[in-house]
Design an enzyme around this catalytic site. Structure first.
Site, PDB file in Angstrom:
ATOM      1  N   CYS A 181       0.493  -1.234   0.339  1.00 59.77           N
ATOM      2  CA  CYS A 181      -0.177  -0.194   0.309  1.00 59.77           C
ATOM      3  C   CYS A 181       0.982   1.230  -0.043  1.00 59.77           C
ATOM      4  O   CYS A 181       1.182   1.752   1.435  1.00 59.77           O
ATOM      5  CB  CYS A 181      -0.733   0.404   1.108  1.00 59.77           C
ATOM      6  SG  CYS A 181      -1.844   1.340   1.051  1.00 59.77           S
ATOM      7  N   CYS A 230      -0.629   4.013   2.110  1.00 55.56           N
ATOM      8  CA  CYS A 230      -0.396   4.135   3.382  1.00 55.56           C
ATOM      9  C   CYS A 230       0.821   4.250   3.976  1.00 55.56           C
ATOM     10  O   CYS A 230       1.901   4.896   4.807  1.00 55.56           O
ATOM     11  CB  CYS A 230      -0.424   2.431   3.866  1.00 55.56           C
ATOM     12  SG  CYS A 230      -2.362   2.151   3.182  1.00 55.56           S
ATOM     13  N   ASP A 231       2.017   3.791   3.344  1.00 54.77           N
ATOM     14  CA  ASP A 231       3.412   3.611   3.352  1.00 54.77           C
ATOM     15  C   ASP A 231       4.549   4.634   3.046  1.00 54.77           C
ATOM     16  O   ASP A 231       6.018   4.689   3.724  1.00 54.77           O
ATOM     17  CB  ASP A 231       4.002   2.149   3.425  1.00 54.77           C
ATOM     18  CG  ASP A 231       3.253   1.281   4.531  1.00 54.77           C
ATOM     19  OD1 ASP A 231       2.690   1.517   5.263  1.00 54.77           O
ATOM     20  OD2 ASP A 231       2.929   0.274   4.101  1.00 54.77           O
TER      21      ASP A 231
END
Ligand code: NAP
Length: 306
Positions: A133, A136-137
């Site tokens: 992801c 997200c990261d």
């Protein structure tokens, strides 16, 4: 025991749309979601091809709106993990981590999950540089070097997104041609921070505590190169979350549930919608259409068996 007319399993675009339609049709419905509502879409930074948003919309923003819309019509959404589904002629019994539920009909909209690459070092380094992801990261990789594995829409779009943070993004693809949509390809080819490694497969992800490098093999001559990177983002497709119903309904060889055009599965009273279903195009626009159709078909079914 909780007794309902309709249970929707999964809170992505298909499930939430089924929830909007079912609740608006005043069917006694509950939507069960094991994580947070939104599905895989919440890991997409920008959706450009969902009609109605001329400059695009972020995945999380779109899903927050869908959830609000479902709740506004009275769709109850519970944070519950369904562990098992049993049935008799008339009803289905859902065993969950928060008690049992009986229902007359089910819409399975449990989506799909990222496919793992299945190479050495991958599992061990998840959350330590291996990610599925970018939304997200990605921000953890400011001024770092990252690799993206895959050549589909997800890999190429997320590689472009990662150039906001990373100093260099390598896209490693096993063939000499991308699968991604042409417009997405063009943008990636024009991006100075992206370098393509064609005919390459990642054989191993190396690192002690954090990702340090990947071993990339050229499939044409099996030669190996060690590529130093701090992060590896894996986008090699998805697998359907259909194990709950695999003994009750027909699936294809990959586990995608087979339905007719009304989202009816091979088992009466069970409908499937969205990415979990065998279909040509898996996008938000087709998931919401599936959800609406499944809710309407479930409504007809409930009237029939009344
Ligand atoms: P995908 O389209 O199935 O692409 C998967 C990619 O991973 C392919 O390029 C494939 O290579 C490669 N791959 C598969 N297994 C591999 C392995 N073991 N080792 C190395 N490479 C491997 O998956 P996706 O990109 O996640 O997209 C899934 C669906 O969502 C698609 O329908 C896509 O169009 C849709 N999507 C749409 C958007 C959008 O429209 N904005 C964004 C994201 C996703 P090959 O090409 O050689 O098979």
């Amino acid at each position: 025991m909780d007794k309902r007319n309709l249970v929707i399993i999964g809170g992505g675009p298909a499930g939430l749309t089924a929830g909007i339609y079912a609740a608006r049709a005043t069917i006694d419905t509950v939507l069960l979601e094991r994580g947070v509502p939104g599905g895989l879409v919440i890991s997409t930074h920008l959706i450009e091809n969902y009609p109605g948003f001329s400059v695009g919309i972020s995945g999380p923003d779109l899903m927050i709106q869908m959830e609000k819309q479902a709740r506004r019509f009275g769709c109850e959404i519970l944070s519950v993990n369904v562990e098992k589904i049993e049935n008799n002629d008339k009803e289905f019994y859902l065993k969950t981590d928060r008690g049992d539920i009986i229902t007359s009909a089910i819409i399975l909209a449990s989506g799909a999950q990222p496919q793992m690459l299945g190479v050495k070092g991958e599992k061990e380094l998840i959350g330590r540089g291996v990610s599925y992801c970018a939304t997200c990261d990605g921000a953890f990789f400011r001024n770092r070097r990252v690799a993206v594995i895959g050549g589909g829409d997800a890999a190429v779009e997320e590689a472009i997104f990662l150039t906001r943070f990373a100093e260099k993004v390598f896209v490693i693809h096993r063939r000499g041609e991308l699968r991604a949509t042409k417009i997405v390809q063009q943008r990636a080819f024009q991006n100075q921070k992206i370098e393509f490694i064609w005919h390459g497969v990642a054989d191993e992800i190396l690192g002690k505590n954090l990702v340090e490098a990947i071993s990339v093999r050229d499939v044409r001559d099996n030669s190996k190169t060690l590529l130093k990177v701090d992060g590896v983002f894996i986008y090699v497709g998805n697998t359907p979350n259909s194990s709950l119903l695999k003994d009750l309904v027909k699936t294809d060889e990959k586990g995608y549930i087979i339905t007719d055009e009304n989202m009816q599965t091979s088992h009466k009273g069970i409908f499937a919608a969205g990415d979990v279903r065998r279909k040509l195009l898996r996008q938000v626009v087709t998931a919401v259409a599936d959800g609406a159709t499944a809710a309407f078909a479930a409504e007809k079914y409930l009237e029939e068996i009344k």
